[in-house]
Write an enzyme that holds these catalytic residues in place. Structure first.
Site, PDB file in Angstrom:
ATOM      1  N   ASP A  39      -9.309  -8.070  -1.178  1.00  0.00           N
ATOM      2  CA  ASP A  39      -8.903  -6.831  -0.528  1.00  0.00           C
ATOM      3  C   ASP A  39      -9.251  -6.867   0.964  1.00  0.00           C
ATOM      4  O   ASP A  39     -10.390  -7.104   1.341  1.00  0.00           O
ATOM      5  CB  ASP A  39      -9.635  -5.674  -1.224  1.00  0.00           C
ATOM      6  CG  ASP A  39      -9.008  -4.323  -0.986  1.00  0.00           C
ATOM      7  OD1 ASP A  39      -8.419  -4.126   0.093  1.00  0.00           O
ATOM      8  OD2 ASP A  39      -9.127  -3.455  -1.870  1.00  0.00           O
ATOM      9  N   THR A  78      -4.229  -0.403  -0.378  1.00  0.00           N
ATOM     10  CA  THR A  78      -4.677  -1.228  -1.500  1.00  0.00           C
ATOM     11  C   THR A  78      -3.770  -1.117  -2.723  1.00  0.00           C
ATOM     12  O   THR A  78      -3.343  -2.123  -3.285  1.00  0.00           O
ATOM     13  CB  THR A  78      -6.118  -0.850  -1.876  1.00  0.00           C
ATOM     14  OG1 THR A  78      -6.977  -1.141  -0.775  1.00  0.00           O
ATOM     15  CG2 THR A  78      -6.596  -1.605  -3.098  1.00  0.00           C
ATOM     16  N   ASN A  99      -2.296   4.678  -1.512  1.00  0.00           N
ATOM     17  CA  ASN A  99      -3.359   4.927  -2.492  1.00  0.00           C
ATOM     18  C   ASN A  99      -3.228   6.310  -3.117  1.00  0.00           C
ATOM     19  O   ASN A  99      -3.642   6.529  -4.257  1.00  0.00           O
ATOM     20  CB  ASN A  99      -4.736   4.810  -1.834  1.00  0.00           C
ATOM     21  CG  ASN A  99      -5.068   3.382  -1.452  1.00  0.00           C
ATOM     22  OD1 ASN A  99      -4.484   2.429  -1.968  1.00  0.00           O
ATOM     23  ND2 ASN A  99      -6.005   3.227  -0.530  1.00  0.00           N
ATOM     24  N   LYS A 158     -12.106  -2.302  -8.050  1.00  0.00           N
ATOM     25  CA  LYS A 158     -11.455  -1.000  -7.913  1.00  0.00           C
ATOM     26  C   LYS A 158     -10.455  -0.812  -9.046  1.00  0.00           C
ATOM     27  O   LYS A 158      -9.781  -1.771  -9.450  1.00  0.00           O
ATOM     28  CB  LYS A 158     -10.705  -0.897  -6.582  1.00  0.00           C
ATOM     29  CG  LYS A 158     -11.562  -0.975  -5.337  1.00  0.00           C
ATOM     30  CD  LYS A 158     -10.686  -0.881  -4.095  1.00  0.00           C
ATOM     31  CE  LYS A 158     -11.503  -0.987  -2.817  1.00  0.00           C
ATOM     32  NZ  LYS A 158     -10.643  -0.959  -1.615  1.00  0.00           N
ATOM     33  N   ASP A 159     -10.321   0.422  -9.504  1.00  0.00           N
ATOM     34  CA  ASP A 159      -9.369   0.677 -10.585  1.00  0.00           C
ATOM     35  C   ASP A 159      -7.940   0.405 -10.139  1.00  0.00           C
ATOM     36  O   ASP A 159      -7.132  -0.162 -10.887  1.00  0.00           O
ATOM     37  CB  ASP A 159      -9.521   2.105 -11.119  1.00  0.00           C
ATOM     38  CG  ASP A 159      -9.215   3.183 -10.094  1.00  0.00           C
ATOM     39  OD1 ASP A 159      -9.192   2.883  -8.886  1.00  0.00           O
ATOM     40  OD2 ASP A 159      -9.015   4.345 -10.517  1.00  0.00           O
ATOM     41  N   ASP A 301     -12.910  -5.304   1.727  1.00  0.00           N
ATOM     42  CA  ASP A 301     -12.348  -4.033   2.182  1.00  0.00           C
ATOM     43  C   ASP A 301     -13.440  -3.003   2.432  1.00  0.00           C
ATOM     44  O   ASP A 301     -13.392  -2.248   3.408  1.00  0.00           O
ATOM     45  CB  ASP A 301     -11.365  -3.515   1.132  1.00  0.00           C
ATOM     46  CG  ASP A 301     -10.637  -2.257   1.568  1.00  0.00           C
ATOM     47  OD1 ASP A 301      -9.781  -2.359   2.473  1.00  0.00           O
ATOM     48  OD2 ASP A 301     -10.913  -1.182   1.004  1.00  0.00           O
ATOM     49  N   HIS A 305     -13.914  -1.340   6.170  1.00  0.00           N
ATOM     50  CA  HIS A 305     -13.859   0.096   6.427  1.00  0.00           C
ATOM     51  C   HIS A 305     -15.172   0.624   7.000  1.00  0.00           C
ATOM     52  O   HIS A 305     -15.178   1.472   7.890  1.00  0.00           O
ATOM     53  CB  HIS A 305     -13.545   0.843   5.131  1.00  0.00           C
ATOM     54  CG  HIS A 305     -12.102   0.846   4.766  1.00  0.00           C
ATOM     55  ND1 HIS A 305     -11.122   1.328   5.598  1.00  0.00           N
ATOM     56  CD2 HIS A 305     -11.462   0.424   3.635  1.00  0.00           C
ATOM     57  CE1 HIS A 305      -9.943   1.203   5.016  1.00  0.00           C
ATOM     58  NE2 HIS A 305     -10.122   0.657   3.826  1.00  0.00           N
ATOM     59  N   HIS A 497      -6.357   0.836   7.929  1.00  0.00           N
ATOM     60  CA  HIS A 497      -5.417  -0.295   7.977  1.00  0.00           C
ATOM     61  C   HIS A 497      -4.044   0.075   7.421  1.00  0.00           C
ATOM     62  O   HIS A 497      -3.314  -0.791   6.973  1.00  0.00           O
ATOM     63  CB  HIS A 497      -5.972  -1.467   7.173  1.00  0.00           C
ATOM     64  CG  HIS A 497      -6.406  -1.097   5.784  1.00  0.00           C
ATOM     65  ND1 HIS A 497      -5.526  -0.681   4.813  1.00  0.00           N
ATOM     66  CD2 HIS A 497      -7.634  -1.041   5.225  1.00  0.00           C
ATOM     67  CE1 HIS A 497      -6.194  -0.399   3.712  1.00  0.00           C
ATOM     68  NE2 HIS A 497      -7.486  -0.594   3.933  1.00  0.00           N
TER      69      HIS A 497
END
Length: 568
Positions: A39, A78, A99, A158-159, A301, A305, A497
């Site tokens: 990511d 993402t 997202n 992440k889900d 990621d 961030h 991003h």
């Protein structure tokens, strides 16, 4: 110029994981395809750190290297990026535009996995959790359609990464929730629990680790300490870039988090633990046909961030993610599984504007999104004569604006909505930091040229590829590439991003198998090419149209199978 290469993956000889070279003639299909997404792993990060990689990323960089892979779409987030990786389709087909978005039909803010159909095994989510919002089939779905007995698993930090890459019919899609352990989804609670059962052992071990104080984030690569600095921030504040990092800033209006947080690299570590556990206990790659394992490494990621991409934090993360990929490849090698490994990213990203400004990028800075929204609402009211503020961000994204009525619902008067959107877009183009503005009416009818090389695609076409009716905003904005539409919150959120610039779209695409002959391929290709390329290697065909093309990985004289190409 666009030069798409077509040749059969079927000629690849995937030898066992050993020091023996791959056979040059046509060989068997791989027993296991491992699809890795890092990511926010931009092509810039890959290039800048390539000489420092010593483990897994160093190995993959000796395969077939596309250093100029591109996400063709303009909204680079993402969930959207992972859907592209898995399906070979752009967001205007997948329906996964970002997202999160404002569901204009339902009048509700919706996260991309809030499908209202499925449930999680452990989490309680009012709008459900699962892949139902994804409107297309994926690589795993194609494998299941061709060979139901072969296994499809995905695991991520992440889900949204795990669910999108797992598709609609996985044997298991697992994500680390950061608190209890891994979770999964199913049609009901019982099925969700059954799907989670392969990681019961991992979760038991994780429970012990999570009950202890979180590990400290210290330097894995001591040379990264040379990047430490104190960076001035707006309002007379400053950000100290160093390890271990200072406690994260709190969200304005909310109490600070209690206790130290897990370091980002912990998410990658447990994800690789789970991936290896699935390979071992599910015996992936050791039956007839081909199994698929998708692995989403999310920590890069999180670091980007929270701290940006050019500080000591990201330098250290690059060393750590290299080690984690190496640990996964080593396990494959120990088991001698004939495997094909592909690695790419869901999007790229840039550095924080304060550090960019200190390095001479004078236009770098931040946009006051509250002031921008006030200005655009005033312009819309003046232009149309209405007496309410008609604009609201889609979810919390300030670059996608929805036109609403006085009650906050999506405005039903189409003619008035179009007038408001047009006035808003026109005014936005006069505002500092806004590089582009488009209405839904413009993007809905725009037909991007599928033959255009992704690096040369007009920005309006990129945005059109991110547009999906009833999910996208009524006005889409693009900020200047050096502007961030958010205040700085060190350790929590310092940069974004989601725009159409190349440093957000450009990512590496790597293919590797034992005995592969290293090739550097500089010409641009699309991330949408990854899924059809892997499908050809697995000897399965997409069950739906695709936007991507099959890339040549085998002998030049062979040919990729014909693919059902999208007309979008």
């Amino acid at each position: 110029m666009k030069k798409w290469i077509a040749a059969a993956i079927g000629t690849i000889a995937l030898a066992a994981m050993s020091s023996a070279p791959a056979v040059a003639e046509e060989g068997p299909t791989p027993k296991l395809v491992v699809l890795i997404s890092i990511d926010q792993f931009s092509a810039d990060l890959f290039g800048a750190n390539r000489g420092e990689f010593r483990a897994g990323l160093a190995t993959l960089a000796q395969g077939i290297v596309y250093a100029n892979g591109f996400h063709a779409q303009g909204v680079t987030e993402t969930c959207a990026g992972h859907a592209v990786i898995a399906s070979g389709r752009h967001p205007n087909a997948t329906g996964i535009i970002a997202n999160q978005w404002f569901d204009q039909r339902g009048g509700v803010d919706r996260y991309c996995t809030d499908d209202g159909i499925h449930v999680a095994a452990r989490a309680t989510r009012k709008l459900g959790v699962g892949p139902g919002m994804l409107r297309v089939s994926t690589l795993g779905d194609w494998l299941k359609a061709a060979s139901p007995a072969n296994r499809v698993f995905s695991v991520a930090g992440k889900d949204r990464s795990a669910i999108m890459m797992g598709g609609h019919r996985p044997d298991g899609a697992f994500w680390f929730d950061g608190k209890q352990g891994f979770d999964s989804w199913g049609t009901d609670a019982a099925e969700a629990q059954r799907r989670l059962s392969p990681l019961v052992g991992i979760n038991a071990r994780l429970a012990q680790r999570l009950s202890a104080p979180p590990p400290a984030w210290t330097y894995r690569r001591e040379s990264c300490a040379a990047r430490e600095a104190v960076i001035p921030l707006p309002g007379g504040k400053s950000f100290h870039a160093h390890l271990p990092p200072d406690p994260a800033a709190s969200i304005p209006g909310q109490p600070p988090a209690s206790g130290p947080a897990l370091p980002p690299w912990f998410y990658d570590q447990v994800t690789v633990d789970a991936a290896i556990d699935l390979i071992d206990r599910q015996k992936l790659g050791r039956s007839s046909g081909t199994d698929l394992l998708a692995v989403g490494l999310s920590a890069t990621d999180m670091v980007g961030h929270a701290y940006g991409t050019q500080g000591p934090e990201m330098c250290d993360q690059m060393a750590r993610v290299d080690e984690e990929v190496g640990r996964l490849l080593k396990r494959l090698g120990d088991l001698r599984i004939p495997a094909l490994v592909a690695l790419t990213a869901d999007h790229g990203g840039g550095d924080i504007p304060e550090r960019l400004a200190a390095r001479g990028y004078r236009d770098a800075g931040r946009i006051d999104t509250a002031a921008l929204l006030t200005e655009l609402n005033a312009a819309a009211r003046t232009a149309t004569g209405i007496d309410w503020d008609p604009l609201r961000p889609a979810y919390f994204d300030p670059t996608q604006l929805v036109v609403v009525d006085a009650g906050g619902r999506s405005l039903g008067d189409a003619a008035l909505k179009n007038r408001i959107a047009a006035a808003t877009a026109a005014r936005a183009l006069t505002q500092p930091g806004i590089a582009g503005a488009w209405t839904a009416a413009e993007l809905r009818t725009r037909k991007p040229d599928a033959r255009q090389s992704p690096d040369l695609m007009p920005v309006a076409d990129r945005m059109a590829l991110s547009f999906y009716p009833d999910r996208s905003g009524d006005v889409l904005l693009a900020t200047d590439p050096l502007k961030i539409a958010a205040p700085p919150l060190p350790g929590l959120f310092m940069m974004g991003h989601s725009g159409p610039s190349d440093f957000n779209r450009r990512v590496p695409i790597l293919f590797w198998w034992p005995g592969v002959v290293y090739q550097e391929r500089a010409l641009p290709v699309r991330v949408a090419d990854v899924a059809p390329t892997l499908a050809a290697a697995m000897r399965v065909a997409p069950t739906d149209a695709v936007d991507g093309e099959c890339l040549e990985l085998g002998d030049p004289g062979s040919a990729c199978p014909a693919l059902p190409v999208s007309s979008r």
